[in-house]
Design a protein around this motif. Sequence first.
Motif, PDB file in Angstrom:
ATOM      1  N   ASP A   9       0.852  -1.182   0.000  1.00  0.00           N
ATOM      2  CA  ASP A   9       0.000   0.000   0.000  1.00  0.00           C
ATOM      3  C   ASP A   9       0.891   1.236   0.000  1.00  0.00           C
ATOM      4  O   ASP A   9       1.852   1.311   0.779  1.00  0.00           O
ATOM      5  N   GLY A  10       0.594   2.179  -0.872  1.00  0.00           N
ATOM      6  CA  GLY A  10       1.286   3.460  -0.877  1.00  0.00           C
ATOM      7  C   GLY A  10       2.786   3.370  -1.078  1.00  0.00           C
ATOM      8  O   GLY A  10       3.533   4.182  -0.557  1.00  0.00           O
ATOM      9  N   GLY A  11       3.248   2.377  -1.829  1.00  0.00           N
ATOM     10  CA  GLY A  11       4.674   2.230  -2.078  1.00  0.00           C
ATOM     11  C   GLY A  11       5.432   1.494  -0.985  1.00  0.00           C
ATOM     12  O   GLY A  11       6.661   1.478  -0.967  1.00  0.00           O
ATOM     13  N   TYR A  12       4.710   0.873  -0.074  1.00  0.00           N
ATOM     14  CA  TYR A  12       5.332   0.125   1.032  1.00  0.00           C
ATOM     15  C   TYR A  12       4.895  -1.327   1.006  1.00  0.00           C
ATOM     16  O   TYR A  12       3.759  -1.645   0.659  1.00  0.00           O
ATOM     17  N   ARG A  75      -1.020   6.571   4.704  1.00  0.00           N
ATOM     18  CA  ARG A  75      -1.742   7.674   4.061  1.00  0.00           C
ATOM     19  C   ARG A  75      -1.510   9.005   4.756  1.00  0.00           C
ATOM     20  O   ARG A  75      -1.560  10.045   4.123  1.00  0.00           O
ATOM     21  N   SER A  76      -1.265   8.980   6.054  1.00  0.00           N
ATOM     22  CA  SER A  76      -1.030  10.238   6.771  1.00  0.00           C
ATOM     23  C   SER A  76       0.433  10.672   6.714  1.00  0.00           C
ATOM     24  O   SER A  76       0.784  11.740   7.196  1.00  0.00           O
ATOM     25  N   GLY A  77       1.291   9.827   6.137  1.00  0.00           N
ATOM     26  CA  GLY A  77       2.710  10.151   6.050  1.00  0.00           C
ATOM     27  C   GLY A  77       3.455   9.939   7.352  1.00  0.00           C
ATOM     28  O   GLY A  77       4.552  10.451   7.559  1.00  0.00           O
ATOM     29  N   SER A  78       2.901   9.146   8.244  1.00  0.00           N
ATOM     30  CA  SER A  78       3.481   8.935   9.573  1.00  0.00           C
ATOM     31  C   SER A  78       4.469   7.775   9.655  1.00  0.00           C
ATOM     32  O   SER A  78       4.969   7.473  10.720  1.00  0.00           O
TER      33      SER A  78
END
Length: 81
Positions: A9-12, A75-78
Amino acid sequence: MTADFSFEDGGYLIEVYASEVQPGQWKVRSVFQRLSDLDDEHDTAALIRHESDVIFESMPHAMLAGREQAKQLVRSGSVGL
């Protein structure tokens, strides 16, 4: 007893683990790694670990919550990688 699964998900690449800390009590831990780091020739890819403080009553609930929490962190960049 432990349970685990992984997803992207999201490049991870995200691995979610649930461990029974006491009978009927499950904790969740997530490990994040950038997909772009998976081809690293020198095996120097960074890993970020996140452990939830919440205790769940069943393994399925812990795994579902762990997956949703991991998605929210990405998604929150955390994640911090």
